[in-house]
Scaffold this active site. Structure first.
Site, PDB file in Angstrom:
ATOM      1  N   ALA A  65       0.859  -1.177   0.000  1.00 18.98           N
ATOM      2  CA  ALA A  65       0.000   0.000   0.000  1.00 18.98           C
ATOM      3  C   ALA A  65       0.898   1.230   0.000  1.00 18.98           C
ATOM      4  O   ALA A  65       2.062   1.160   0.424  1.00 18.98           O
ATOM      5  CB  ALA A  65      -0.878  -0.008   1.244  1.00 18.98           C
ATOM      6  N   GLY A 110       0.646  -5.133   0.820  1.00 17.21           N
ATOM      7  CA  GLY A 110      -0.484  -5.272  -0.096  1.00 17.21           C
ATOM      8  C   GLY A 110      -0.091  -5.914  -1.419  1.00 17.21           C
ATOM      9  O   GLY A 110      -0.915  -6.571  -2.063  1.00 17.21           O
ATOM     10  N   GLU A 113      -0.064  -9.496  -0.891  1.00 13.11           N
ATOM     11  CA  GLU A 113      -1.460  -9.925  -0.751  1.00 13.11           C
ATOM     12  C   GLU A 113      -2.161 -10.033  -2.114  1.00 13.11           C
ATOM     13  O   GLU A 113      -3.016 -10.891  -2.304  1.00 13.11           O
ATOM     14  CB  GLU A 113      -2.197  -8.972   0.195  1.00 13.11           C
ATOM     15  N   GLU A 133       4.010  -5.377   7.508  1.00 11.55           N
ATOM     16  CA  GLU A 133       3.087  -4.447   8.179  1.00 11.55           C
ATOM     17  C   GLU A 133       3.332  -4.264   9.663  1.00 11.55           C
ATOM     18  O   GLU A 133       3.188  -3.159  10.190  1.00 11.55           O
ATOM     19  CB  GLU A 133       1.625  -4.896   7.957  1.00 11.55           C
TER      20      GLU A 133
HETATM   21  N1  DAK Z   1       4.555   3.379  -0.482  1.00  6.33           N
HETATM   22  C1  DAK Z   1       4.929   4.563  -0.976  1.00  6.33           C
HETATM   23  N2  DAK Z   1       6.112   4.793  -1.578  1.00  6.33           N
HETATM   24  C2  DAK Z   1       6.952   3.761  -1.663  1.00  6.33           C
HETATM   25  C3  DAK Z   1       6.632   2.469  -1.152  1.00  6.33           C
HETATM   26  C4  DAK Z   1       5.363   2.302  -0.544  1.00  6.33           C
HETATM   27  N3  DAK Z   1       4.955   1.125  -0.064  1.00  6.33           N
HETATM   28  N4  DAK Z   1       7.692   1.654  -1.369  1.00  6.33           N
HETATM   29  C5  DAK Z   1       8.613   2.395  -1.997  1.00  6.33           C
HETATM   30  N5  DAK Z   1       8.185   3.666  -2.168  1.00  6.33           N
HETATM   31  C6  DAK Z   1       8.878   4.755  -2.802  1.00  6.33           C
HETATM   32  C7  DAK Z   1      10.020   5.256  -1.927  1.00  6.33           C
HETATM   33  O1  DAK Z   1       9.533   6.176  -0.951  1.00  6.33           O
HETATM   34  C8  DAK Z   1      10.904   5.940  -2.963  1.00  6.33           C
HETATM   35  O2  DAK Z   1      10.320   7.168  -3.292  1.00  6.33           O
HETATM   36  P1  DAK Z   1      11.245   8.542  -3.355  1.00  6.33           P
HETATM   37  O3  DAK Z   1      11.878   8.633  -2.046  1.00  6.33           O
HETATM   38  O4  DAK Z   1      12.217   8.248  -4.498  1.00  6.33           O
HETATM   39  O5  DAK Z   1      10.260   9.616  -3.678  1.00  6.33           O
HETATM   40  C9  DAK Z   1      10.737   5.028  -4.183  1.00  6.33           C
HETATM   41  O6  DAK Z   1       9.538   4.307  -3.971  1.00  6.33           O
HETATM   42  C10 DAK Z   1      11.884   4.016  -4.328  1.00  6.33           C
HETATM   43  O7  DAK Z   1      11.968   3.323  -3.116  1.00  6.33           O
HETATM   44  P2  DAK Z   1      13.361   3.180  -2.312  1.00  6.33           P
HETATM   45  O8  DAK Z   1      14.278   4.326  -2.623  1.00  6.33           O
HETATM   46  O9  DAK Z   1      13.030   2.932  -0.900  1.00  6.33           O
HETATM   47  O10 DAK Z   1      13.976   1.877  -3.002  1.00  6.33           O
HETATM   48  P3  DAK Z   1      14.977   0.844  -2.351  1.00  6.33           P
HETATM   49  O11 DAK Z   1      15.401  -0.046  -3.479  1.00  6.33           O
HETATM   50  O12 DAK Z   1      16.054   1.539  -1.585  1.00  6.33           O
HETATM   51  O13 DAK Z   1      14.141   0.012  -1.295  1.00  6.33           O
HETATM   52  C11 DAK Z   1      12.185  -1.261  -0.577  1.00  6.33           C
HETATM   53  C12 DAK Z   1      13.102  -0.825  -1.760  1.00  6.33           C
HETATM   54  C13 DAK Z   1      10.996  -2.039  -1.168  1.00  6.33           C
HETATM   55  C14 DAK Z   1      12.976  -2.175   0.372  1.00  6.33           C
HETATM   56  C15 DAK Z   1      11.726   0.006   0.193  1.00  6.33           C
HETATM   57  O14 DAK Z   1      11.209   0.958  -0.765  1.00  6.33           O
HETATM   58  C16 DAK Z   1      10.651  -0.299   1.170  1.00  6.33           C
HETATM   59  O15 DAK Z   1      10.909  -0.801   2.262  1.00  6.33           O
HETATM   60  N6  DAK Z   1       9.393   0.078   0.825  1.00  6.33           N
HETATM   61  C17 DAK Z   1       8.268  -0.094   1.709  1.00  6.33           C
HETATM   62  C18 DAK Z   1       7.821  -1.516   1.699  1.00  6.33           C
HETATM   63  C19 DAK Z   1       6.682  -1.757   2.655  1.00  6.33           C
HETATM   64  O16 DAK Z   1       6.832  -1.601   3.890  1.00  6.33           O
HETATM   65  N7  DAK Z   1       5.562  -2.151   2.083  1.00  6.33           N
HETATM   66  C20 DAK Z   1       4.452  -2.514   2.898  1.00  6.33           C
HETATM   67  C21 DAK Z   1       3.562  -1.362   3.022  1.00  6.33           C
HETATM   68  S1  DAK Z   1       2.320  -1.694   4.225  1.00  6.33           S
HETATM   69  C22 DAK Z   1      -4.878  -1.505   5.050  1.00  6.33           C
HETATM   70  C23 DAK Z   1      -4.885  -2.485   4.090  1.00  6.33           C
HETATM   71  C24 DAK Z   1      -3.716  -2.874   3.539  1.00  6.33           C
HETATM   72  C25 DAK Z   1      -2.516  -2.281   3.944  1.00  6.33           C
HETATM   73  C26 DAK Z   1      -2.525  -1.293   4.875  1.00  6.33           C
HETATM   74  C27 DAK Z   1      -3.708  -0.905   5.426  1.00  6.33           C
HETATM   75  N8  DAK Z   1      -6.081  -1.100   5.695  1.00  6.33           N
HETATM   76  C28 DAK Z   1      -6.513  -2.082   6.761  1.00  6.33           C
HETATM   77  C29 DAK Z   1      -6.151   0.320   6.069  1.00  6.33           C
HETATM   78  C30 DAK Z   1      -1.289  -2.663   3.395  1.00  6.33           C
HETATM   79  C31 DAK Z   1      -0.166  -2.209   3.983  1.00  6.33           C
HETATM   80  C32 DAK Z   1       1.086  -2.317   3.316  1.00  6.33           C
HETATM   81  O17 DAK Z   1       1.206  -2.765   2.212  1.00  6.33           O
END
Ligand code: DAK
Length: 259
Positions: A65, A110, A113, A133
């Site tokens: 997400a 997400g 998922e 998450e």
């Molecule tokens: N959201 C927004 N931007 C993201 C992103 C994300 N999930 N993942 C990456 N980006 C963006 C980064 O901020 C960066 O943007 P700028 O800084 O260049 O503007 C760009 O993509 C490139 O990312 P990185 O520079 O971080 O790239 P790296 O290769 O260094 O690292 C990485 C890749 C995948 C390890 C890292 O980007 C990372 O850790 N990303 C986050 C992964 C994450 O935690 N994903 C899970 C999100 S939580 C819900 C229902 C569902 C959900 C939530 C609530 N309801 C119940 C309300 C789902 C939740 C999730 O999915």
């Protein structure tokens, strides 16, 4: 509807759905969810489409997400968005056509998922999967706590969810999280070959098998077996069943008509 965050292409009876926000690693924001709702509906209704392949542009399948957007949502907005995401993935899972997640790079939160809601998963050798998450103070909200244990078992699901650690393609394959691993360069070809292999079979039978497996996993064994017999009985009345059995007898390839 014109799309800005996704690309939907249809070739040879297969819909290729690509999330196209590489600057955010294809993170799912509300606008993308809206486009995906439309695209999945389109694919589900299109009689010319027999399978869906879901993939991502650039170095991610989907990095989850959109965390930047999530941080701005009120509880009510978050609840509504979560429900929309759940319904979207339910529609994908239950659309009656096989879907293959072609996982190149990150499939996190997400994104993982989405892959879990696809019928099958093919990973490129550099894929990284995980449900991070809890590290954000959340739990998986698009079905991860429910679909992951059904696919890999409770113990492995809890380990992945509670540690929030990513696993590589090899480990994902070892625990049954992905069905196949291929070289990244061959990912779409491999997913396409898998989709075509399934599409060579009776489409009504494929639909019934997916439904039986998914519905049946929520039922007691006896009830699941009744579901299976009902599906079997319905298929026995179809032209495709007659064509499939007749083709075997006549030593030729069947020509299924989805009827
Ligand atoms: N959201 C927004 N931007 C993201 C992103 C994300 N999930 N993942 C990456 N980006 C963006 C980064 O901020 C960066 O943007 P700028 O800084 O260049 O503007 C760009 O993509 C490139 O990312 P990185 O520079 O971080 O790239 P790296 O290769 O260094 O690292 C990485 C890749 C995948 C390890 C890292 O980007 C990372 O850790 N990303 C986050 C992964 C994450 O935690 N994903 C899970 C999100 S939580 C819900 C229902 C569902 C959900 C939530 C609530 N309801 C119940 C309300 C789902 C939740 C999730 O999915």
């Amino acid at each position: 509807m014109s799309y800005e965050n996704i690309v939907l292409e249809k070739r040879e009876g297969i819909a290729f759905l690509r999330v196209d926000r590489p600057s955010a690693l294809n993170a799912l924001n509300a606008a993308t969810i809206t486009e995906l709702e439309h695209a999945i509906d389109d694919v589900a209704k299109d009689e010319q489409v027999g399978a869906l392949i879901w993939h991502g542009e650039g170095k991610a399948f989907i990095a989850g997400a959109d965390i930047k957007e999530l941080a701005t949502l009120s509880p009510i907005e978050a609840k509504r968005l979560a429900r929309r995401g759940q319904l979207l993935l339910g529609r994908l899972e239950g659309m009656g056509k096989p879907s293959v997640a072609a996982i190149g790079g990150f499939a996190l939160g997400g994104g993982c998922e989405v892959a879990l809601a696809c019928t099958l998963r093919v990973a490129g050798d550099r894929a990284r999967l995980g449900l991070p998450e809890v590290g954000l103070g959340l739990i998986p909200g698009y079905g991860g706590t429910q679909r992951l244990p059904r696919i890999v078992g409770t113990g492995r699901a809890l380990e992945l969810i509670l540690t929030a650690e990513m696993v590589g393609a090899e480990e994902a394959h070892r625990i049954g999280l992905v069905n196949r691993i291929v070289d990244d360069a061959e990912l779409l070809d491999a997913a396409t070959a898998l989709a075509k292999r399934i599409m060579a079979n009776g489409p009504l039978a494929v639909e019934a098998a997916i439904e039986s497996v998914h519905r049946g996993s929520d039922l007691a064994l006896d009830d699941g077996l009744v579901l299976e017999t009902c599906q079997f009985g319905v298929l026995a009345g179809t032209n495709d069943m007659r064509e499939g059995t007749q083709a075997f007898i006549e030593k030729r390839k069947p020509d299924f008509k989805r009827s």
